[in-house]
Design a protein around this motif. Structure first.
Motif, PDB file in Angstrom:
ATOM      1  N   LEU A 137      22.226   2.658  10.146  1.00  0.00           N
ATOM      2  CA  LEU A 137      22.166   1.960  11.422  1.00  0.00           C
ATOM      3  C   LEU A 137      23.538   2.059  12.070  1.00  0.00           C
ATOM      4  N   THR A 138      23.590   2.502  13.320  1.00  0.00           N
ATOM      5  CA  THR A 138      24.869   2.614  14.012  1.00  0.00           C
ATOM      6  C   THR A 138      25.323   1.237  14.490  1.00  0.00           C
ATOM      7  N   ARG A 139      26.556   1.164  14.927  1.00  0.00           N
ATOM      8  CA  ARG A 139      27.064  -0.090  15.492  1.00  0.00           C
ATOM      9  C   ARG A 139      26.208  -0.496  16.694  1.00  0.00           C
ATOM     10  N   ARG A 140      25.862   0.479  17.519  1.00  0.00           N
ATOM     11  CA  ARG A 140      25.005   0.211  18.680  1.00  0.00           C
ATOM     12  C   ARG A 140      23.632  -0.318  18.248  1.00  0.00           C
ATOM     13  N   GLY A 141      23.075   0.271  17.185  1.00  0.00           N
ATOM     14  CA  GLY A 141      21.788  -0.173  16.657  1.00  0.00           C
ATOM     15  C   GLY A 141      21.856  -1.577  16.091  1.00  0.00           C
ATOM     16  N   ARG A 142      22.964  -1.871  15.406  1.00  0.00           N
ATOM     17  CA  ARG A 142      23.154  -3.211  14.837  1.00  0.00           C
ATOM     18  C   ARG A 142      23.230  -4.254  15.957  1.00  0.00           C
ATOM     19  N   LEU A 143      23.971  -3.937  17.016  1.00  0.00           N
ATOM     20  CA  LEU A 143      24.080  -4.846  18.162  1.00  0.00           C
ATOM     21  C   LEU A 143      22.722  -5.014  18.847  1.00  0.00           C
ATOM     22  N   ALA A 144      22.002  -3.917  19.023  1.00  0.00           N
ATOM     23  CA  ALA A 144      20.678  -3.979  19.655  1.00  0.00           C
ATOM     24  C   ALA A 144      19.729  -4.848  18.831  1.00  0.00           C
ATOM     25  N   PHE A 145      19.812  -4.743  17.499  1.00  0.00           N
ATOM     26  CA  PHE A 145      18.961  -5.554  16.633  1.00  0.00           C
ATOM     27  C   PHE A 145      19.349  -7.032  16.725  1.00  0.00           C
ATOM     28  N   GLU A 146      20.640  -7.318  16.770  1.00  0.00           N
ATOM     29  CA  GLU A 146      21.102  -8.702  16.928  1.00  0.00           C
ATOM     30  C   GLU A 146      20.603  -9.281  18.259  1.00  0.00           C
ATOM     31  N   ASN A 199       5.319   9.882   9.848  1.00  0.00           N
ATOM     32  CA  ASN A 199       5.422   8.674  10.659  1.00  0.00           C
ATOM     33  C   ASN A 199       6.868   8.181  10.708  1.00  0.00           C
ATOM     34  N   LEU A 200       7.529   8.142   9.551  1.00  0.00           N
ATOM     35  CA  LEU A 200       8.922   7.705   9.515  1.00  0.00           C
ATOM     36  C   LEU A 200       9.795   8.640  10.342  1.00  0.00           C
ATOM     37  N   SER A 201       9.561   9.941  10.247  1.00  0.00           N
ATOM     38  CA  SER A 201      10.353  10.918  11.014  1.00  0.00           C
ATOM     39  C   SER A 201      10.240  10.693  12.509  1.00  0.00           C
ATOM     40  N   VAL A 202       9.021  10.441  12.980  1.00  0.00           N
ATOM     41  CA  VAL A 202       8.797  10.211  14.415  1.00  0.00           C
ATOM     42  C   VAL A 202       9.573   8.977  14.892  1.00  0.00           C
ATOM     43  N   HIS A 203       9.507   7.909  14.114  1.00  0.00           N
ATOM     44  CA  HIS A 203      10.186   6.681  14.527  1.00  0.00           C
ATOM     45  C   HIS A 203      11.700   6.792  14.393  1.00  0.00           C
ATOM     46  N   LEU A 204      12.167   7.508  13.383  1.00  0.00           N
ATOM     47  CA  LEU A 204      13.605   7.728  13.272  1.00  0.00           C
ATOM     48  C   LEU A 204      14.127   8.536  14.448  1.00  0.00           C
ATOM     49  N   ARG A 205      13.341   9.495  14.909  1.00  0.00           N
ATOM     50  CA  ARG A 205      13.758  10.313  16.058  1.00  0.00           C
ATOM     51  C   ARG A 205      13.942   9.439  17.300  1.00  0.00           C
ATOM     52  N   LYS A 206      13.002   8.527  17.547  1.00  0.00           N
ATOM     53  CA  LYS A 206      13.113   7.630  18.708  1.00  0.00           C
ATOM     54  C   LYS A 206      14.351   6.741  18.583  1.00  0.00           C
ATOM     55  N   LEU A 207      14.590   6.229  17.385  1.00  0.00           N
ATOM     56  CA  LEU A 207      15.763   5.387  17.160  1.00  0.00           C
ATOM     57  C   LEU A 207      17.052   6.199  17.275  1.00  0.00           C
ATOM     58  N   GLU A 208      17.014   7.429  16.812  1.00  0.00           N
ATOM     59  CA  GLU A 208      18.178   8.310  16.924  1.00  0.00           C
ATOM     60  C   GLU A 208      18.451   8.652  18.384  1.00  0.00           C
ATOM     61  N   ASP A 209      17.399   8.949  19.147  1.00  0.00           N
ATOM     62  CA  ASP A 209      17.559   9.261  20.573  1.00  0.00           C
ATOM     63  C   ASP A 209      18.176   8.093  21.335  1.00  0.00           C
ATOM     64  N   ALA A 210      17.886   6.866  20.899  1.00  0.00           N
ATOM     65  CA  ALA A 210      18.448   5.677  21.545  1.00  0.00           C
ATOM     66  C   ALA A 210      19.865   5.381  21.045  1.00  0.00           C
ATOM     67  N   TYR A 237      20.528   4.323  17.988  1.00  0.00           N
ATOM     68  CA  TYR A 237      20.461   3.184  17.070  1.00  0.00           C
ATOM     69  C   TYR A 237      20.606   3.577  15.607  1.00  0.00           C
ATOM     70  N   VAL A 238      20.254   4.800  15.270  1.00  0.00           N
ATOM     71  CA  VAL A 238      20.440   5.273  13.899  1.00  0.00           C
ATOM     72  C   VAL A 238      21.144   6.620  13.932  1.00  0.00           C
ATOM     73  N   GLU A 239      21.803   6.908  12.817  1.00  0.00           N
ATOM     74  CA  GLU A 239      22.429   8.209  12.621  1.00  0.00           C
ATOM     75  C   GLU A 239      21.708   8.859  11.447  1.00  0.00           C
ATOM     76  N   VAL A 240      21.237  10.073  11.664  1.00  0.00           N
ATOM     77  CA  VAL A 240      20.551  10.833  10.619  1.00  0.00           C
ATOM     78  C   VAL A 240      21.430  12.024  10.280  1.00  0.00           C
ATOM     79  N   THR A 241      21.808  12.116   9.009  1.00  0.00           N
ATOM     80  CA  THR A 241      22.690  13.191   8.549  1.00  0.00           C
ATOM     81  C   THR A 241      21.959  14.033   7.521  1.00  0.00           C
ATOM     82  N   LYS A 242      21.908  15.329   7.773  1.00  0.00           N
ATOM     83  CA  LYS A 242      21.308  16.275   6.823  1.00  0.00           C
ATOM     84  C   LYS A 242      22.452  16.864   6.006  1.00  0.00           C
ATOM     85  N   THR A 243      22.342  16.769   4.702  1.00  0.00           N
ATOM     86  CA  THR A 243      23.397  17.235   3.812  1.00  0.00           C
ATOM     87  C   THR A 243      22.776  17.755   2.521  1.00  0.00           C
TER      88      THR A 243
END
Length: 103
Positions: free
Chosen positions: A78-87, A47-58, A60-66
């Motif tokens: 949370l990206t700068r764009r995501g932070r602004l969108a949340f505000e 469930n978290l993966s699905v929602h992170l994907r939608k947020l990443e596509d927009a 709003y979030v950056e997902v880094t595999k390391t």
């Protein structure tokens, strides 16, 4: 009568709102690991993966595999764009809840 502000449909879904809200309390460049976010939100990995994907596509979030040592790790922020969108989302929500109040 004034026009009602639109709520961002990407953030408005309950699970995504919880994710963005949790990430918004971190400093701008801080990241959280997937398991810590999953545990704090009490969501299944799928469930978290699905929602992170939608947020990443927009954007709003950056997902880094390391790797942390030899262990794979997924880091989320949370990206700068995501932070602004949340505000903007919270301002629109306040405007809906408190019509006529100054923002």
């Amino acid at each position: 009568m004034t026009e009602s502000p639109d709520l961002d449909p990407v953030i408005h879904a309950q699970a995504r709102l919880r994710v963005v809200s949790a990430l918004s309390v971190l400093n701008e460049h801080d990241k959280i690991t997937f398991p810590v976010l999953q545990d704090s939100l009490r969501m299944t990995a799928g469930n978290l993966s699905v929602h992170l994907r939608k947020l990443e596509d927009a954007g709003y979030v950056e997902v880094t595999k390391t790797h942390q040592g030899r262990t794979p790790a997924t880091l989320i922020r949370l990206t700068r764009r995501g932070r602004l969108a949340f505000e903007e989302y919270t301002a629109a929500l306040r405007a809906l809840l408190e019509p006529g109040a100054s923002t």
